[in-house]
Design an enzyme around this catalytic site. Structure first.
Site, mmCIF file in Angstrom:
data_model
loop_
_atom_site.group_PDB
_atom_site.id
_atom_site.type_symbol
_atom_site.label_atom_id
_atom_site.label_comp_id
_atom_site.label_asym_id
_atom_site.label_seq_id
_atom_site.Cartn_x
_atom_site.Cartn_y
_atom_site.Cartn_z
ATOM 1 N N HIS A 34 0.842 -1.204 0.000
ATOM 2 C CA HIS A 34 0.000 0.000 0.000
ATOM 3 C C HIS A 34 0.877 1.255 0.000
ATOM 4 O O HIS A 34 0.581 2.234 -0.689
ATOM 5 C CB HIS A 34 -0.896 0.018 1.241
ATOM 6 C CG HIS A 34 -1.891 -1.093 1.302
ATOM 7 N ND1 HIS A 34 -1.787 -2.119 2.205
ATOM 8 C CD2 HIS A 34 -3.008 -1.342 0.572
ATOM 9 C CE1 HIS A 34 -2.802 -2.952 2.042
ATOM 10 N NE2 HIS A 34 -3.550 -2.512 1.052
ATOM 11 N N ASP A 147 -3.784 -8.120 -7.335
ATOM 12 C CA ASP A 147 -5.187 -8.506 -7.535
ATOM 13 C C ASP A 147 -5.541 -8.228 -8.994
ATOM 14 O O ASP A 147 -6.274 -7.286 -9.314
ATOM 15 C CB ASP A 147 -6.083 -7.735 -6.568
ATOM 16 C CG ASP A 147 -5.769 -8.099 -5.128
ATOM 17 O OD1 ASP A 147 -5.756 -9.296 -4.813
ATOM 18 O OD2 ASP A 147 -5.500 -7.191 -4.318
#
Ligand code: PAF
Length: 294
Positions: A34, A147
């Site tokens: 992140h 993802d």
């Protein structure tokens, strides 16, 4: 750094923020992956906003919504360190004051792999991402390539629904042994953590064969599967990045994804590698400048 929980207040903050505004949607439990998304947004945008929202709509009834790790204070410390301007951390009541009746339902892209294993998952993801984009109104939104199917769904939603935002795909961040960073890695026991990089090893084996010019996917996936134990396979496949359907034969020069999901104990890991078929000698994008953390 401002931390905002109400939608009206968030709309007000972004309306007055310097542009361009970069947005990183997250479910919290933040890690170096992140942080890399935020750093990229920081380099490219005048304002950086991050959302932290564990979205119930994208969890199945037997999934880990209740136990999904939540630590807003630790997340905010990390975000302050990497220079975020605005954190949007709404509660479920703010995002879903009523059970939603109108939702975004991806079709073909959600038919296989994550969409098949997790029915309703991409409906939940697409719906919440659209809602967040409508509140935050960013010029750019940053998503991790780990993802990959989620990224494809979001990119297609932006295209199909004419959303005025640029989706920026960011490279997967890995531990030194190759394990892709994920909030769910914290579920792993020590033994499971040691086993976890076998998924990346299997993907690399498939990638190596594709780069060497193997055009039929089944035999190369058989070879890749040998790398997986002690992990338990959920799926291993070669797909075209915009379609996410299994591919039996590839074409020299095309870009494909090797994707995989496997269990370490009860924890499900997913990962992927991008490959140019027949590109032996020329390192694929993933390996040219990997963002590693130790
Ligand atoms: O990738 C995630 O963390 C989530 O799926 C997202 C994009 C924040 C939507 O809830």
């Amino acid at each position: 750094m401002e931390v905002i929980t109400a939608i009206a207040q968030m709309r007000h903050a972004v309306a007055h923020a310097p542009r361009p505004l970069g947005f990183v949607p997250t479910m919290g439990a933040l890690h170096a992956g992140h942080a890399a998304l935020v750093r990229r947004a920081r380099r490219e945008c005048a304002t950086v906003a991050v959302s932290i929202f564990v979205n119930p709509l994208q969890f199945g009834p037997s999934e880990d919504f209740e136990r999904y790790p939540r630590d807003l204070d630790a997340d905010c410390r990390l975000l302050a360190d990497v220079g975020v301007d605005i954190v949007f951390a709404p509660g479920v009541d703010a995002m879903y004051p009523r059970p939603p009746d109108v939702v975004v339902v991806p079709d073909r892209l959600a038919r296989f792999f994550e969409g098949e294993r997790r029915p309703g998952h991409f409906r939940g993801v697409a719906t919440v991402v659209l809602k967040l984009l409508n509140v935050v109104r960013p010029e750019r939104a940053y998503f991790g390539q780990k993802d990959a199917q989620q990224l494809a769904v979001v990119q297609r939603m932006v295209f199909d629904l004419n959303l005025d935002v640029e989706i920026v795909a960011c490279e997967t961040v890995r531990d030194a042994d190759g394990l892709a960073l994920s909030s769910r890695n914290r579920y792993l026991s020590e033994e499971e953590r040691r086993a976890a990089p076998h998924l990346y090893a299997a993907l690399r084996e498939a990638a190596r064969r594709l780069e060497a010019g193997d055009l039929h996917t089944e035999p190369l996936l058989v070879a890749a599967r040998r790398e997986l134990p002690p992990l338990r396979e959920d799926y291993l496949a070669v797909v075209r990045p915009q379609l996410f359907e299994p591919v039996d034969a590839v074409v020299p020069g095309e870009d494909v994804l090797v994707i995989g999901a496997a269990f370490a104990g009860t924890t499900r890991l997913i990962d992927n590698i991008r490959v140019r078929v027949g590109a032996a000698g020329e390192a694929p994008a993933d390996r040219r400048s990997p963002e590693h953390v130790s």
